[in-house]
Design a protein around this motif. Structure first.
Motif, PDB file in Angstrom:
ATOM      1  N   VAL A  74       1.304  -1.204  -0.021  1.00 15.44           N
ATOM      2  CA  VAL A  74      -0.192   0.119   0.342  1.00 15.44           C
ATOM      3  C   VAL A  74       0.921   1.502   0.301  1.00 15.44           C
ATOM      4  O   VAL A  74       2.205   1.218   0.825  1.00 15.44           O
ATOM      5  N   ALA A  75       0.701   2.335  -0.718  1.00 18.42           N
ATOM      6  CA  ALA A  75       1.267   3.560  -1.109  1.00 18.42           C
ATOM      7  C   ALA A  75       0.981   5.241  -0.068  1.00 18.42           C
ATOM      8  O   ALA A  75      -0.174   4.968   0.175  1.00 18.42           O
ATOM      9  N   LEU A  76       1.489   5.651   0.281  1.00 21.05           N
ATOM     10  CA  LEU A  76       1.184   6.919   0.939  1.00 21.05           C
ATOM     11  C   LEU A  76       1.722   8.208   0.374  1.00 21.05           C
ATOM     12  O   LEU A  76       2.795   7.869   0.113  1.00 21.05           O
ATOM     13  N   VAL A  77       1.316   9.006  -0.127  1.00 20.11           N
ATOM     14  CA  VAL A  77       1.551  10.173  -0.571  1.00 20.11           C
ATOM     15  C   VAL A  77       1.167  11.466   0.013  1.00 20.11           C
ATOM     16  O   VAL A  77       0.339  11.273   1.116  1.00 20.11           O
ATOM     17  N   GLY A  78       1.612  12.292   0.266  1.00 25.91           N
ATOM     18  CA  GLY A  78       1.118  13.712   0.793  1.00 25.91           C
ATOM     19  C   GLY A  78       2.200  14.430   0.759  1.00 25.91           C
ATOM     20  O   GLY A  78       3.366  15.132   0.026  1.00 25.91           O
ATOM     21  N   SER A  79       1.826  16.021   1.281  1.00 23.76           N
ATOM     22  CA  SER A  79       2.317  16.891   0.987  1.00 23.76           C
ATOM     23  C   SER A  79       3.657  16.727   2.458  1.00 23.76           C
ATOM     24  O   SER A  79       3.581  15.940   2.990  1.00 23.76           O
ATOM     25  N   ARG A  80       4.310  17.583   2.226  1.00 19.26           N
ATOM     26  CA  ARG A  80       5.459  18.271   2.987  1.00 19.26           C
ATOM     27  C   ARG A  80       5.184  18.836   4.637  1.00 19.26           C
ATOM     28  O   ARG A  80       5.604  18.259   5.624  1.00 19.26           O
ATOM     29  N   ARG A  81       4.733  19.568   4.217  1.00 22.74           N
ATOM     30  CA  ARG A  81       4.053  20.733   5.033  1.00 22.74           C
ATOM     31  C   ARG A  81       2.363  19.674   6.064  1.00 22.74           C
ATOM     32  O   ARG A  81       1.730  20.569   5.476  1.00 22.74           O
ATOM     33  N   GLU A  95      -1.294  -5.116   9.737  1.00 24.40           N
ATOM     34  CA  GLU A  95      -1.401  -6.252   8.053  1.00 24.40           C
ATOM     35  C   GLU A  95      -0.661  -6.611   7.276  1.00 24.40           C
ATOM     36  O   GLU A  95      -1.195  -7.287   6.766  1.00 24.40           O
ATOM     37  N   GLY A  96       0.977  -6.348   7.645  1.00 25.32           N
ATOM     38  CA  GLY A  96       1.454  -7.358   6.631  1.00 25.32           C
ATOM     39  C   GLY A  96       1.812  -6.544   5.494  1.00 25.32           C
ATOM     40  O   GLY A  96       2.122  -7.339   4.640  1.00 25.32           O
ATOM     41  N   LEU A  97       1.215  -5.212   5.125  1.00 23.01           N
ATOM     42  CA  LEU A  97       1.787  -4.608   4.009  1.00 23.01           C
ATOM     43  C   LEU A  97       2.507  -4.170   4.037  1.00 23.01           C
ATOM     44  O   LEU A  97       2.992  -2.842   4.978  1.00 23.01           O
ATOM     45  N   THR A  98       3.495  -3.871   2.794  1.00 18.96           N
ATOM     46  CA  THR A  98       4.990  -3.633   2.885  1.00 18.96           C
ATOM     47  C   THR A  98       3.839  -1.682   2.058  1.00 18.96           C
ATOM     48  O   THR A  98       3.617  -1.812   1.221  1.00 18.96           O
ATOM     49  N   LEU A  99       4.797  -1.196   2.999  1.00 26.31           N
ATOM     50  CA  LEU A  99       4.798   0.866   2.897  1.00 26.31           C
ATOM     51  C   LEU A  99       5.638   1.191   1.625  1.00 26.31           C
ATOM     52  O   LEU A  99       6.628   1.093   2.078  1.00 26.31           O
ATOM     53  N   VAL A 100       4.811   2.116   0.813  1.00 23.89           N
ATOM     54  CA  VAL A 100       5.570   1.539  -0.348  1.00 23.89           C
ATOM     55  C   VAL A 100       6.217   4.204  -0.194  1.00 23.89           C
ATOM     56  O   VAL A 100       4.175   4.558   0.204  1.00 23.89           O
ATOM     57  N   THR A 101       6.580   4.935  -0.090  1.00 23.92           N
ATOM     58  CA  THR A 101       6.535   6.294  -0.277  1.00 23.92           C
ATOM     59  C   THR A 101       7.157   6.355  -0.387  1.00 23.92           C
ATOM     60  O   THR A 101       8.527   5.630  -1.369  1.00 23.92           O
ATOM     61  N   GLY A 102       7.914   8.087  -1.050  1.00 27.10           N
ATOM     62  CA  GLY A 102       8.800   8.178  -1.764  1.00 27.10           C
ATOM     63  C   GLY A 102      10.085   9.325  -1.061  1.00 27.10           C
ATOM     64  O   GLY A 102      11.067   9.676  -1.200  1.00 27.10           O
ATOM     65  N   GLY A 103      10.296   8.847   0.537  1.00 23.40           N
ATOM     66  CA  GLY A 103      10.576   9.330   1.611  1.00 23.40           C
ATOM     67  C   GLY A 103      10.945  10.643   1.483  1.00 23.40           C
ATOM     68  O   GLY A 103      11.892  10.768   1.943  1.00 23.40           O
ATOM     69  N   ALA A 104       9.815  11.618   0.693  1.00 23.68           N
ATOM     70  CA  ALA A 104      10.571  13.282   1.583  1.00 23.68           C
ATOM     71  C   ALA A 104       9.446  13.765   2.672  1.00 23.68           C
ATOM     72  O   ALA A 104       9.412  13.024   3.872  1.00 23.68           O
ATOM     73  N   ALA A 105      10.619  14.675   3.965  1.00 27.19           N
ATOM     74  CA  ALA A 105       9.753  15.310   4.599  1.00 27.19           C
ATOM     75  C   ALA A 105       8.219  14.786   4.673  1.00 27.19           C
ATOM     76  O   ALA A 105       7.285  15.066   2.878  1.00 27.19           O
ATOM     77  N   GLY A 106       7.613  15.256   5.123  1.00 25.43           N
ATOM     78  CA  GLY A 106       6.142  15.202   5.555  1.00 25.43           C
ATOM     79  C   GLY A 106       5.359  14.339   5.679  1.00 25.43           C
ATOM     80  O   GLY A 106       5.818  13.084   6.584  1.00 25.43           O
ATOM     81  N   ALA A 107       4.236  13.569   5.011  1.00 22.01           N
ATOM     82  CA  ALA A 107       3.897  12.926   5.105  1.00 22.01           C
ATOM     83  C   ALA A 107       4.360  11.317   5.034  1.00 22.01           C
ATOM     84  O   ALA A 107       4.114  10.165   5.131  1.00 22.01           O
ATOM     85  N   ASP A 108       6.000  11.592   3.752  1.00 23.16           N
ATOM     86  CA  ASP A 108       6.586  10.391   3.925  1.00 23.16           C
ATOM     87  C   ASP A 108       6.785   9.868   4.588  1.00 23.16           C
ATOM     88  O   ASP A 108       7.292   8.337   5.429  1.00 23.16           O
ATOM     89  N   LEU A 109       7.189  10.737   5.486  1.00 25.89           N
ATOM     90  CA  LEU A 109       8.577  10.389   6.596  1.00 25.89           C
ATOM     91  C   LEU A 109       7.354  10.007   7.970  1.00 25.89           C
ATOM     92  O   LEU A 109       7.747   9.224   8.107  1.00 25.89           O
ATOM     93  N   THR A 110       6.646  11.030   8.074  1.00 24.86           N
ATOM     94  CA  THR A 110       5.415  10.098   8.910  1.00 24.86           C
ATOM     95  C   THR A 110       4.901   8.846   9.146  1.00 24.86           C
ATOM     96  O   THR A 110       5.058   8.509  10.178  1.00 24.86           O
TER      97      THR A 110
END
Length: 294
Positions: A128-135, A154-169
């Motif tokens: 499952v992916a999570l995207v979002g704003s930096r602030r 739930e045993g799902l791999t989280l996919v993000t972009g590693g940016a500050a804000g939503a990704d890192l949270t």
């Protein structure tokens, strides 16, 4: 690594040479199509000459460029040795371990070469992916944290972009809860130290600098890698999160869910087909309304 994979690396990656310009995705696609039309199925680089390229319909200038790119065997070996010393390895689109979801959903736009730092096995399995704003506003940050925790539970791999804000949270919440993550980075892979249960991924090279086009392209990989994508927060009409969500809705890479935070952006995405979510209690249970009709 096969000869065909080496050729893909040579034609697709600058190999640390800033003055080198690899083939674009369209050029690489056209070259493959032209060579296949000649009946060639060889896995060796040796038959690729000016004559064979001319027979495939390549012009003189493009043929010279292709041959120059292929004539970098020593640079490729040195580049891969430096990568291995840093715990980094390449994965081409020809390898059996390449994530099928990227190949199927993105087709010719799927990255030809990925560089990996971490456990390559994390590319497989439900995600499952999570995207979002930096602030982030406080309520949006809470949504991102909940998404990360639920992915772990739930045993799902989280996919993000590693940016500050939503990704890192979301990433920190997932890893703190014992989960696993795949992080597509738009800058140098060497800037991301290895972490347990975390795989860092970059396209085209492990040392390429950050650029806006690279950041926008990696957003496509994030949306396509997962079966479901959650948008914690975005800005109406602008920014990478907004554009990535629009591209996903247009091309239907994954189910898109948006946090119903009362914003104009969330309302606009919902009007375009995203599923609004006001309370996040389970990721696996998220289902588009149309799927509940029967």
């Amino acid at each position: 690594m096969t000869g065909a994979e080496r050729a893909m690396l040579l034609l697709s990656c600058p190999l640390g040479e800033s003055e080198v310009h690899p083939l674009s995705a369209a050029q690489f696609r056209d070259l493959g199509r032209q060579i296949r039309q000649t009946g060639s199925r060889s896995d060796s680089l040796a038959p690729v000459t000016a004559r064979t390229l001319a027979a495939a319909g390549c012009g003189r200038e493009l043929s010279q460029r292709i041959l120059a790119l292929l004539d970098r065997e020593a640079q490729l070996d040195a580049y891969l040795r430096r990568a291995e010393a840093g715990g980094i390895r390449p994965l081409t689109r020809l390898a059996p371990q390449y994530p099928a979801q990227l190949a199927v959903k993105l087709r010719f736009d799927a990255p030809r070469v990925l560089f990996l730092r971490g456990d390559a096995a994390l590319l497989q399995g439900p995600a499952v992916a999570l995207v979002g704003s930096r602030r982030l506003r406080p309520e949006n940050a809470a949504f991102a944290r909940q998404a990360g925790r639920l992915a772990a539970e739930e045993g799902l791999t989280l996919v993000t972009g590693g940016a500050a804000g939503a990704d890192l949270t979301a990433l920190e919440a997932c890893l703190d809860a014992g989960g696993k993550a795949v992080v597509y980075v738009p800058g140098p892979l060497t800037e991301h130290s290895p972490r347990a249960r975390c795989l860092f991924v970059s396209e085209g090279g492990y040392d390429l600098p950050f650029s806006v086009p690279r950041a926008l392209t990696r957003n496509h990989f994030i949306h396509a890698h997962a079966s479901k994508t959650l948008a914690a927060q975005c800005t109406l009409g602008t920014g990478g999160t907004w554009q990535g969500c629009l591209d996903n809705l247009r091309r239907q890479w994954s189910e898109l869910y948006v946090f119903d935070d009362g914003s104009e952006a969330a309302a606009a995405l919902s009007a375009r087909g995203a599923v609004p979510v006001s309370a996040l209690t389970s990721l696996r249970a998220l289902t588009p309304p149309q799927s509940c009709l029967f």
